[in-house]
Design a protein around this motif. Structure first.
Motif, PDB file in Angstrom:
ATOM      1  N   ARG A 253      41.468   2.331  83.074  1.00  0.00           N
ATOM      2  CA  ARG A 253      40.657   3.400  83.900  1.00  0.00           C
ATOM      3  C   ARG A 253      41.717   3.818  85.064  1.00  0.00           C
ATOM      4  O   ARG A 253      41.901   4.944  85.572  1.00  0.00           O
ATOM      5  CB  ARG A 253      39.555   2.807  84.429  1.00  0.00           C
ATOM      6  CG  ARG A 253      38.275   3.002  83.406  1.00  0.00           C
ATOM      7  CD  ARG A 253      36.707   2.370  84.006  1.00  0.00           C
ATOM      8  NE  ARG A 253      36.502   3.407  85.221  1.00  0.00           N
ATOM      9  CZ  ARG A 253      35.581   2.984  86.076  1.00  0.00           C
ATOM     10  NH1 ARG A 253      34.839   1.911  85.689  1.00  0.00           N
ATOM     11  NH2 ARG A 253      35.076   3.985  86.617  1.00  0.00           N
ATOM     12  N   CYS A 254      42.246   2.644  85.750  1.00  0.00           N
ATOM     13  CA  CYS A 254      42.972   3.008  86.819  1.00  0.00           C
ATOM     14  C   CYS A 254      44.307   3.607  86.367  1.00  0.00           C
ATOM     15  O   CYS A 254      44.601   4.837  87.189  1.00  0.00           O
ATOM     16  CB  CYS A 254      43.325   1.768  87.502  1.00  0.00           C
ATOM     17  SG  CYS A 254      42.029   1.072  88.180  1.00  0.00           S
ATOM     18  N   ARG A 255      44.782   3.503  85.253  1.00  0.00           N
ATOM     19  CA  ARG A 255      46.107   4.135  84.918  1.00  0.00           C
ATOM     20  C   ARG A 255      45.651   5.441  84.486  1.00  0.00           C
ATOM     21  O   ARG A 255      46.597   6.376  84.761  1.00  0.00           O
ATOM     22  CB  ARG A 255      46.544   3.345  83.644  1.00  0.00           C
ATOM     23  CG  ARG A 255      47.805   3.780  83.476  1.00  0.00           C
ATOM     24  CD  ARG A 255      48.985   2.951  82.571  1.00  0.00           C
ATOM     25  NE  ARG A 255      48.279   2.475  81.336  1.00  0.00           N
ATOM     26  CZ  ARG A 255      49.254   1.645  80.723  1.00  0.00           C
ATOM     27  NH1 ARG A 255      50.339   1.160  80.914  1.00  0.00           N
ATOM     28  NH2 ARG A 255      48.633   1.097  79.387  1.00  0.00           N
ATOM     29  N   ARG A 256      44.520   5.837  83.720  1.00  0.00           N
ATOM     30  CA  ARG A 256      44.347   7.209  83.647  1.00  0.00           C
ATOM     31  C   ARG A 256      44.090   7.939  84.816  1.00  0.00           C
ATOM     32  O   ARG A 256      44.615   9.285  84.724  1.00  0.00           O
ATOM     33  CB  ARG A 256      43.080   7.347  82.583  1.00  0.00           C
ATOM     34  CG  ARG A 256      43.337   6.766  81.161  1.00  0.00           C
ATOM     35  CD  ARG A 256      42.147   7.115  80.288  1.00  0.00           C
ATOM     36  NE  ARG A 256      41.018   6.679  80.732  1.00  0.00           N
ATOM     37  CZ  ARG A 256      40.391   5.461  80.365  1.00  0.00           C
ATOM     38  NH1 ARG A 256      41.070   4.865  79.221  1.00  0.00           N
ATOM     39  NH2 ARG A 256      39.415   5.050  80.748  1.00  0.00           N
ATOM     40  N   GLU A 261      45.846  11.939  88.541  1.00  0.00           N
ATOM     41  CA  GLU A 261      45.751  12.506  90.482  1.00  0.00           C
ATOM     42  C   GLU A 261      44.387  12.647  90.492  1.00  0.00           C
ATOM     43  O   GLU A 261      44.226  13.223  91.375  1.00  0.00           O
ATOM     44  CB  GLU A 261      46.831  13.253  90.521  1.00  0.00           C
ATOM     45  CG  GLU A 261      48.318  12.649  90.491  1.00  0.00           C
ATOM     46  CD  GLU A 261      49.263  13.697  91.215  1.00  0.00           C
ATOM     47  OE1 GLU A 261      48.956  14.767  91.630  1.00  0.00           O
ATOM     48  OE2 GLU A 261      50.553  13.081  91.391  1.00  0.00           O
ATOM     49  N   ALA A 262      43.439  11.956  89.798  1.00  0.00           N
ATOM     50  CA  ALA A 262      41.952  12.382  89.997  1.00  0.00           C
ATOM     51  C   ALA A 262      41.284  10.972  90.018  1.00  0.00           C
ATOM     52  O   ALA A 262      40.535  10.538  88.900  1.00  0.00           O
ATOM     53  CB  ALA A 262      41.406  13.199  88.847  1.00  0.00           C
ATOM     54  N   VAL A 263      41.231  10.434  91.267  1.00  0.00           N
ATOM     55  CA  VAL A 263      40.701   9.225  91.295  1.00  0.00           C
ATOM     56  C   VAL A 263      39.183   9.274  92.040  1.00  0.00           C
ATOM     57  O   VAL A 263      39.011   9.824  93.015  1.00  0.00           O
ATOM     58  CB  VAL A 263      41.520   8.146  92.483  1.00  0.00           C
ATOM     59  CG1 VAL A 263      40.799   6.786  92.461  1.00  0.00           C
ATOM     60  CG2 VAL A 263      42.698   8.003  91.925  1.00  0.00           C
ATOM     61  N   SER A 264      38.476   8.987  91.079  1.00  0.00           N
ATOM     62  CA  SER A 264      37.062   9.174  91.398  1.00  0.00           C
ATOM     63  C   SER A 264      36.347   8.441  92.577  1.00  0.00           C
ATOM     64  O   SER A 264      36.980   7.299  92.783  1.00  0.00           O
ATOM     65  CB  SER A 264      35.971   9.347  90.340  1.00  0.00           C
ATOM     66  OG  SER A 264      35.824   7.902  89.896  1.00  0.00           O
ATOM     67  N   ALA A 265      35.338   8.970  93.282  1.00  0.00           N
ATOM     68  CA  ALA A 265      34.810   8.067  94.392  1.00  0.00           C
ATOM     69  C   ALA A 265      33.986   6.639  93.583  1.00  0.00           C
ATOM     70  O   ALA A 265      34.119   5.550  94.167  1.00  0.00           O
ATOM     71  CB  ALA A 265      33.578   8.638  95.022  1.00  0.00           C
ATOM     72  N   GLU A 266      33.661   6.702  92.337  1.00  0.00           N
ATOM     73  CA  GLU A 266      33.270   5.661  91.606  1.00  0.00           C
ATOM     74  C   GLU A 266      34.183   4.707  91.541  1.00  0.00           C
ATOM     75  O   GLU A 266      33.973   3.343  91.566  1.00  0.00           O
ATOM     76  CB  GLU A 266      32.500   5.998  90.438  1.00  0.00           C
ATOM     77  CG  GLU A 266      31.940   4.923  89.574  1.00  0.00           C
ATOM     78  CD  GLU A 266      31.696   5.367  88.035  1.00  0.00           C
ATOM     79  OE1 GLU A 266      31.190   4.520  87.259  1.00  0.00           O
ATOM     80  OE2 GLU A 266      31.864   6.412  87.643  1.00  0.00           O
TER      81      GLU A 266
END
Length: 350
Positions: A253-256, A261-266
């Motif tokens: 998940r982190c790598r995707r 360059e779309a890191v969610s608040a979740e």
């Protein structure tokens, strides 16, 4: 052995992957439990780990004095070779003064390890010249992974000047950054960038207190007046010795997220949940005294270990640590991989 002709395993190490720090399975007499030692390796492989780190802090540095170093390393490579066709990145822990560390590097190469994770704890008090000379001697034997071990468990304070000199060593392939301190983490990154080694040396988080944030954060430092941005490509973590299937899923998940360059608040919020679990497993309330036993306790509850015994009889759970583990297991049960372990445990122990 050098990294000039990169093996598939070293290519994987450069690309980035999940590398659990392999614990030591002991019986009630504090002797090596070979059956469960193999079961742990099988668990990590089936959980999707890209490599194993053996003979490191989580394996207990005392395996050397106990005469178990070679056998424990050998069990891991033999198990991996017989259990999977995947080529894993096998990392051997290296420790002690130069003569010992060089001998361990030669042993690791003979046993099929791809790189060595070098602890500098035995050289506490040495100046930079002595430390670099030591690192160069070991790097002549095996591709080297640097190790910024947190001072609370025996590591040295190392500044950006040291890491620049270390990263300039040709056979350095990666650095495990584990000072558990944001200022010191940035010192490593500064050093790697100042050495111009940011494309050659891969960064692995060992900051078990900030796993998710390390994996999604772009770190930018200046070189010759221009910004240079680097990222952690993977993790080599004691925390990933437990709940490993979930750890692999979090890593992906982190790598995707980092790639898009779309890191969610979740996902950002997940960092605090993982850190809360780590606070219990690693016994932060007691300055990490029970960090190895805490991971053993999680594995014991899942049936992978018979008990939480360490080589040192004085190592165990601290007062209140069991209750803290109870708390995080209840609050963060969705992060666990209990069902996966239960479905496969008999096969791994077979």
């Amino acid at each position: 052995m050098t990294a000039d002709s990169r093996s598939p395993a070293l290519a994987l190490l450069k690309q980035g992957t999940v590398i659990p720090a392999h614990p030591l399975a002991l019986d009630a007499s504090r002797r090596l439990d070979r059956r469960r030692q193999r079961a742990l390796a099988r668990y990590y492989i089936d959980a999707g780990a890209g490599g194993l780190a053996v003979g490191v802090h989580t394996t207990q540095f005392a395996i050397r004095e106990a005469g178990l170093y070679e056998e424990v390393l050998s069990l891991a490579t033999e198990t991996a070779a017989s259990w999977t066709d995947r080529r894993l990145a096998m990392v051997a822990g290296l420790a002690g003064p130069t003569k010992q560390a060089v001998a361990e590097a030669k042993t690791a190469v003979r046993l099929g390890y791809d790189a060595g994770l070098l602890s500098l704890a035995a050289l506490k008090g040495s100046d930079h010249d002595a430390l670099i000379e030591h690192c160069e001697a070991v790097a002549r034997e095996i591709p080297l992974v640097g190790f910024y071990l947190q001072p609370a468990v025996g590591g040295l304070d190392l500044d950006a000047r040291f890491w620049a000199r270390f990263a300039a060593i040709d056979n350095v392939v990666a650095i495990k950054v584990a000072p558990f301190n944001r200022y010191r983490t940035i010192e490593v990154i500064r050093g790697v960038v100042e050495a111009g080694a940011d494309r050659r040396v891969s960064l692995y988080t060992g900051n078990d207190d900030h796993i998710v944030l390390d994996l999604v954060t772009p770190f930018t430092v200046m070189r010759e007046g221009k910004p240079v941005t680097v990222r952690f490509v993977g993790g080599l973590l004691g925390h990933w010795s437990v709940w490993t299937k979930g750890a692999v899923e979090i890593f992906e998940r982190c790598r995707r997220a980092a790639a898009s360059e779309a890191v969610s608040a979740e996902l950002l919020a997940l960092d605090s949940r993982v850190t809360d679990c780590n606070s219990a497993f690693f016994d932060v309330a007691n300055n990490f005294h029970g960090c190895i036993a805490g991971c053993h306790e999680v594995l014991r509850r899942q049936g992978l270990l018979e008990g939480i015994w360490c080589l040192d009889p004085n190592e165990g759970l601290s007062p209140g640590q069991k209750e803290e583990i109870d708390r995080v297991l209840e609050l963060h049960a969705d992060l666990a991989d209990d069902a996966f372990v239960a479905a496969n445990l008999e096969r791994w122990l077979g």
